[in-house]
Design an enzyme around this catalytic site. Structure first.
Site, short mmCIF file in Angstrom:
data_model
loop_
_atom_site.label_atom_id
_atom_site.label_comp_id
_atom_site.label_asym_id
_atom_site.label_seq_id
_atom_site.Cartn_x
_atom_site.Cartn_y
_atom_site.Cartn_z
N ASP A 132 0.84 -1.28 -0.01
CA ASP A 132 -0.07 -0.02 0.14
C ASP A 132 1.01 1.37 -0.10
O ASP A 132 2.03 1.14 0.41
CB ASP A 132 -0.86 -0.04 1.08
CG ASP A 132 -1.88 1.10 1.27
OD1 ASP A 132 -2.55 1.51 0.09
OD2 ASP A 132 -2.34 1.64 2.21
N ASP B 55 -0.13 5.05 0.64
CA ASP B 55 -0.50 6.08 1.89
C ASP B 55 -0.55 5.50 3.24
O ASP B 55 -1.15 4.44 3.34
CB ASP B 55 -1.71 6.87 1.81
CG ASP B 55 -1.67 7.91 0.22
OD1 ASP B 55 -0.83 8.71 0.20
OD2 ASP B 55 -2.59 7.75 -0.55
N ASP C 21 -1.71 -0.36 5.87
CA ASP C 21 -2.03 0.37 7.20
C ASP C 21 -3.43 0.25 7.57
O ASP C 21 -3.96 0.66 8.89
CB ASP C 21 -1.50 1.65 7.17
CG ASP C 21 -2.50 2.68 6.21
OD1 ASP C 21 -2.76 2.31 4.87
OD2 ASP C 21 -3.01 3.53 6.63
#
Length: 254
Positions: free
Chosen positions: A8, A10, A204
């Site tokens: 991922d 961001d 995240d």
């Protein structure tokens, strides 16, 4: 043994335009060992060239071909669903470019699909048009279910929040193509020629990255530099295989 990685962006590699601790070293390790990898992001605002440039400005060297967005996954999915190729789009360059490259015509005249992507310039008029087209029979597609996105001032409404408004008005639920839908991860695996059994994902968010990894059969690594606090993990009926303070601690698995 992990032989490929899906990562991922961001909250894992960058936050508000700044590279996170260990991101540069993690990517360099993958390149040094020639390990197949791909950056997966639910961000559909930007093209892969845009994202590559934004990452470069934060000090991370990621070629455009190493990036796979929910916009690309959505356009690829729709290209296999219809020969009509007529869509009404609420979104920005990342979404419209992806659809254009798959041969779609963007129009409000008899579209087969209404496609909702991320944008910072939603207009009441455009949302109203989308609602009426869906009420008239157009199928409702959205890039991703994220209800909020990050900004320097705090959370801002994202695709999932706007999708909920349209769903409430139409009674029609969207089909989300981006994470946690395994469709997006399968696209990524095919793009780098990897198998789920030997691939890890780093994310995240429990509700997108980790859920997608669990459903696709990947080894899952949750980092705590983004949307998920460690105390929130127990709120979900599934668990990541590993939890790390940041991606810096994931380097030892490469």
């Amino acid at each position: 043994m992990t032989s490929a990685w899906l990562i991922d962006m961001d909250g894992v590699l960058v936050h508000e335009g700044l590279a996170l601790d260990g991101a540069k070293e993690f990517l360099e390790r993958l390149e040094e060992k020639d390990i197949p990898h791909l950056i997966l992001t639910n961000n559909s605002i930007f093209t892969t060239r845009d994202l590559s440039a934004r990452l470069a400005s934060s000090g991370l060297d990621v070629p455009a071909e190493r990036i796979w967005t929910s916009a690309l996954a959505t356009a690829r999915f729709l290209s296999g669903q219809t020969d009509n190729k007529r869509v009404y789009v609420l979104g920005e360059a990342g979404m419209t470019t992806a659809l254009y490259e798959e041969g779609f015509i963007m129009t409000s005249d008899r579209p087969e699909f209404v496609v909702l992507g991320e944008t910072r310039t939603y207009s009441f008029e455009a949302i109203t048009k989308a609602i009426r087209l869906i009420q008239g029979g157009a199928r409702f597609i959205a890039t991703n279910p994220d209800a909020t996105g990050p900004s320097a001032e705090g959370d801002i409404p994202a695709t999932g929040a706007v999708a909920a408004m349209i769903e409430k008005a139409t009674g029609r639920s969207p089909f989300f193509v981006g994470k946690p839908n395994p469709v997006m991860l399968r696209n990524g695996l095919n793009k780098i020629g990897a198998h789920s059994e030997h691939t890890s994902i780093v994310g995240d968010r429990m509700d997108t990255d980790i859920q997608a990894g669990v459903e696709t059969g990947l080894t899952t690594h949750l980092v705590l530099t983004g949307s998920t606090e460690e105390s929130e993990i127990e709120n979900f009926p599934f668990r990541p295989d590993y939890v790390h303070p940041s991606i810096a601690e994931v380097i030892e698995f490469v």
